[in-house]
Design an enzyme around this catalytic site. Sequence first.
Site, PDB file in Angstrom:
ATOM      1  N   HIS A   1       0.843  -1.199   0.000  1.00 39.71           N
ATOM      2  CA  HIS A   1       0.000   0.000   0.000  1.00 39.71           C
ATOM      3  C   HIS A   1       0.883   1.256   0.000  1.00 39.71           C
ATOM      4  CE1 HIS A   1      -3.100   2.774   1.348  1.00 39.71           C
ATOM      5  NE2 HIS A   1      -3.963   1.828   1.639  1.00 39.71           N
TER       6      HIS A   1
ATOM      7  N   GLU B   1      -1.045   1.323  -5.137  1.00 38.59           N
ATOM      8  CA  GLU B   1      -0.798   0.062  -4.441  1.00 38.59           C
ATOM      9  C   GLU B   1      -0.723  -1.067  -5.470  1.00 38.59           C
ATOM     10  OE1 GLU B   1      -4.063  -0.168  -1.582  1.00 38.59           O
ATOM     11  OE2 GLU B   1      -4.173   2.013  -1.665  1.00 38.59           O
TER      12      GLU B   1
HETATM   13  C1  BG6 Z   1      -7.039   1.852   0.476  1.00 38.13           C
HETATM   14  C2  BG6 Z   1      -8.490   1.579   0.355  1.00 38.13           C
HETATM   15  O1  BG6 Z   1      -6.333   0.779  -0.031  1.00 38.13           O
HETATM   16  O2  BG6 Z   1      -6.700   2.013   1.851  1.00 38.13           O
HETATM   17  C3  BG6 Z   1      -9.274   2.727   0.976  1.00 38.13           C
HETATM   18  O3  BG6 Z   1      -8.821   1.401  -1.011  1.00 38.13           O
HETATM   19  C4  BG6 Z   1      -8.833   2.938   2.416  1.00 38.13           C
HETATM   20  O4  BG6 Z   1     -10.649   2.459   0.920  1.00 38.13           O
HETATM   21  C5  BG6 Z   1      -7.327   3.121   2.448  1.00 38.13           C
HETATM   22  O5  BG6 Z   1      -9.468   4.075   2.941  1.00 38.13           O
HETATM   23  C6  BG6 Z   1      -6.751   3.334   3.854  1.00 38.13           C
HETATM   24  O6  BG6 Z   1      -7.119   2.301   4.699  1.00 38.13           O
HETATM   25  P1  BG6 Z   1      -6.743   2.344   6.215  1.00 38.13           P
HETATM   26  O7  BG6 Z   1      -7.291   1.102   6.840  1.00 38.13           O
HETATM   27  O8  BG6 Z   1      -5.232   2.354   6.279  1.00 38.13           O
HETATM   28  O9  BG6 Z   1      -7.335   3.605   6.776  1.00 38.13           O
END
Ligand code: BG6
Length: 296
Positions: free
Chosen positions: A165, A269
Amino acid sequence: MKEPTSFAIPGAVAIAPGNGGLPKVTLTHRAGAGAEVYLHGAHVTSWKSAKGEELLFLSRESHWTADKPIRGGIPVCWPQFGGQGPLPQHGFARTNPWTLARAKKLDNGDVAVALRLNETDATLKLWPHRFAFELCVTLAESSLTLATSVRNAGEQPFDFQIALHTYFAVADIHRAAVCGLRGTAFVDSLRNNAREVEQRSEIRFDQETDRVYINAPDDLSIRDEATGRVFGIRKTGMADAVVWNPWVAKSQRMSDFGDDEYLRMLCVETGNMATHVALAPNQQWQGATVLSVGRA
Ligand code: BG6
């Protein structure tokens, strides 16, 4: 188990407490590039160019505790992507302590560390499978490679989703573009998972964006026009890509993210978010992503 500090290599790999006292591995390349990886989540939190410029975004509001993910850098989302299943959001790999398995300075000067995660009583309660997950991070003069492998160490098949990510640092989101996705089908999480085909050769940002691109091309790039920097993203063995920026309202809703920080980050990502990877007992899956940096 070996002490993390026993993996130190003078001038190349150092292990010391980082933010919140969490153990942090620092990689230093002889050409000047650097990277930092927390054992908590096998989370890369910093990647610096040979000139010393930070290339990843890390939130000033991030938590630094063992039970919460770090906001920014490169969270490893596994074995579930987002809320698409019964596990905690983005799975448990990002909120568990990994161990250092190897550290090496290669003949060409590159520096590599491998981190490992295996099932524990806590993960077995959430997800009843035995596994061996290894993430190898290799720092080169102008690239950072994340190579992942997952082995099914149990007696039953399992499947998983995965996402590296990556939060790229951009100087101004209004002057940043993601290239390489034209013609790729995507699912738009902000429009009831409507499925469409990307028509733009450059994806630009003026609102919240949250899309899973299915079977995305292996080579993508980000143009950060304010700095003239171009990031290359090359994936292998990974099918999909997600493009995410929370924009104004969602930034305000996230407690571990500054209200204005959406202006300086962009997540592209890589992984398998649309299709699950299935592994029979003893079977292994491998996938990798190479991030590189250059000038326009
Ligand atoms: C992304 C998702 O990969 O991660 C989003 O597609 C999400 O929907 C984002 O808001 C962040 O996620 P988190 O759990 O780290 O707040």
